[in-house]
Design an enzyme around this catalytic site. Structure first.
Site: not given
Lengths: 96, 472
Positions: B400-401
């Site tokens: 995600c990040d």
């Protein structure tokens, strides 16, 4: 004083050469690298052996054996795991 | 006369060790390098034993055999996902050994120690003990036995400063005291340093773990070096320094990969994301459990897996972005099967690995190697980032990040300025994450609302198996 100078020189030399060599290690090998250097840091096992170079009290004996056992755990375990990881990396290379 | 001879032998051992490290330049030579380093260590052990009278050889051998056997057995059983926890645990074991030896040397030779010996003994005790407790916390976190998210005590920085101050005072007492006080103050130092390690590492978590584990690598080496100074053993100093160098370099590399400095990682500000991190317990994407029904819910409208399969069929160039979520879902084998399937269909498939993907430096490479991914298809961020704009489909699995475009566009978030994989530049994106919750940073990911994104939430292992079926 000479001793101090010499020890500092050994430290700086090893640190710098180690740093230069390690900066060439590709990212993909960083985990095995850390696992191996971790095994190397268990070189403290030498200190554990040297504890027994002079007379020891019971308390010191217990501590000494504990230190040696932990360091041995660290070295042998570290090298074996590193080897297992590196085998994974090698496995595919010849075929591709 | 003898001295020059000894010095030469020691130098050879250190050179073998450095040669071993040098071999890590390539994956094919590294295995031999590892053996060389092990050989160097073995030589060092034999040398020290030969040069010094060992009064209790049986005790030493018992220690060696017991520790070695357990280490061996554990090393053979550990799986590749547990590697970070295992390595952290070993950092701790190294720390214990270093502080015990420093402690014994410090307390029994107090009269004869030089100022340098005394100082390095104190430092060896403190750094070794703090490495021990810090590593234990790290290991418990990495092994999933403690929450991975940072634990913040009230006035955390104040407590940390207090413990440091206490350590300084005790260190000064030990420095100035005779033999009686020295034992007491050394014990005090051990207790305080253990507290320091706990307070220090308990508030580091999630994506910062690679930094912590690298840092502990460095401190374990440093403790060994100080331990070497007090017993005046050059081999110990040299090996410890090499390890400290390695740990420092990896720490720096990890910080740079996140565009943060060491201070921000270790003394995190009460960051704005702290509140959103509470709503979304971050990297703790709870494995599996809720997965099946999520998939069903999503498929009730237009099955995302089918759309992903269509996209994969029409794509020519595909990049797969694996993240730690992939490891949590044990989906790496499915990911590699998926890549192989696409290659059989004549498509160009690469893997893009972000430097902080995984829980320690290079962890993702090990996981993919275990699943037998083609090593030539694995690329680092710098190598592959320009490729995304010409890519037809990016498949994100449990990341995600590291693909969050907010890192580029948004200001004042924990990830602002962090270099990311430019997945958003691709023509189409398929996301195989557990859910839509933000990653460890707590920052919402705009990719999820991007019209070119196909969201296949749920257990990545199950969804990818489904996708593979759809491609048959």
């Amino acid at each position: 004083m000479l001793d101090l100078f010499f020890m500092a020189a050994v430290f700086v030399f090893s640190f710098v050469v180690g740093y230069l060599l390690i900066s060439k290690v590709p990212t993909r090998l960083h985990t095995p690298l850390m696992s191996m250097t971790n095994a190397i840091s268990a070189i403290t096992i030498l200190g554990g052996i040297l504890l027994f170079a002079v007379e020891t009290t019971l308390f010191q004996k217990i501590l000494g054996v504990a230190a040696i056992a932990l360091a041995a755990f660290n070295t042998l375990g570290g090298f074996v795991i590193t080897d297992r990881m590196l085998r994974l990396f090698k496995r595919k290379e010849p075929s591709s | 006369m003898d001295l020059g001879y000894h010095l030469l032998i020691d130098a050879v051992v250190v050179l073998i060790l450095l040669f071993g490290i040098r071999q890590f330049r390539s994956a094919s030579g590294a295995r031999f390098g590892n053996l060389a380093a092990a050989f160097a260590l073995f030589c060092a052990l034999v040398i020290v034993w030969c040069r010094n009278p060992v009064l209790e050889p049986s005790l030493v051998i018992v220690g060696l055999l017991a520790g070695g056997a357990i280490g061996w057995l554990v090393a053979l059983r550990v799986n590749m996902i547990q590697i970070p926890a295992m390595v952290a645990f070993q950092h701790g074991a190294g720390g214990v050994a270093a502080f015990i030896i420093s402690f014994v040397e410090l307390t029994r030779e107090s009269g004869e120690l030089t100022a340098v010996g005394l100082l390095s003994g104190i430092l060896g005790v403190v750094i070794g003990a703090a490495t021990f407790s810090g590593s234990m916390i790290a290991s418990l976190k990495l092994g999933g036995l403690l929450r991975q998210t940072p634990t913040l005590l009230p006035k955390h920085t104040g407590i940390l400063a207090g413990v440091l101050l206490l350590l300084l005072i005790l260190g000064a007492v030990a420095w100035n005291s005779g033999s009686v006080l020295l034992l007491g103050s050394s014990l005090g130092l051990v207790v305080c340093a253990i507290a320091l390690g706990i307070v220090f590492s308990i508030r580091i978590g999630g994506a910062d773990m690679p930094v912590l584990i690298s840092f502990l690598n460095a401190t374990a080496g440093l403790a060994a070096s100080f331990c070497g100074i007090i017993i005046q053993n050059r081999l110990l100093i040299a090996c410890g320094a090499t390890v400290a160098a390695s740990g420092s370099l990896l720490t720096y590399a990890m910080c740079r990969a996140m565009n943060r400095n060491l201070w921000e990682v270790f003394i995190p500000r009460a960051r704005p994301a702290a509140s959103s991190a509470n709503q979304a317990p971050a990297a703790a994407r709870p494995p599996v459990a809720a997965a099946p029904e999520t998939t069903e819910n999503a498929s009730s409208q237009q099955p995302p897996i089918a759309r992903a399969a269509e996209a994969a069929k029409s794509a020519q160039k595909v990049i797969i972005v694996p993240g730690y979520g992939m490891a949590l879902a044990h989906a790496q084998f499915e990911v590699v099967k998926f890549a192989e399937r696409l290659e059989k269909m004549g498509k160009k498939v690469s893997f893009a690995v972000h430097p902080i993907a995984g829980r320690m430096p290079g962890h993702m490479h090990v996981l993919l190697a275990e699943a037998e991914a083609d090593p030539d298809a694995l690329f680092d961020m710098a190598e592959i980032n320009a490729e995304f704009s010409t890519t037809d489909l990016v498949v994100i699995v449990g990341a995600c990040d590291v693909v969050n475009p907010a890192a580029i566009h948004a200001e004042n978030t924990p990830i602002s300025g962090m270099p990311i994989l430019a997945a958003h530049e691709a023509k189409q994106i398929a996301v195989f994450n557990l859910d839509a919750r933000p990653g460890y940073s707590g920052v919402e990911n705009p990719l999820y609302t991007n019209p070119k994104t196909i969201l296949a939430f749920g257990d990545a292992k199950a969804s990818l198996a489904e996708l593979l079926n759809a491609l048959q």
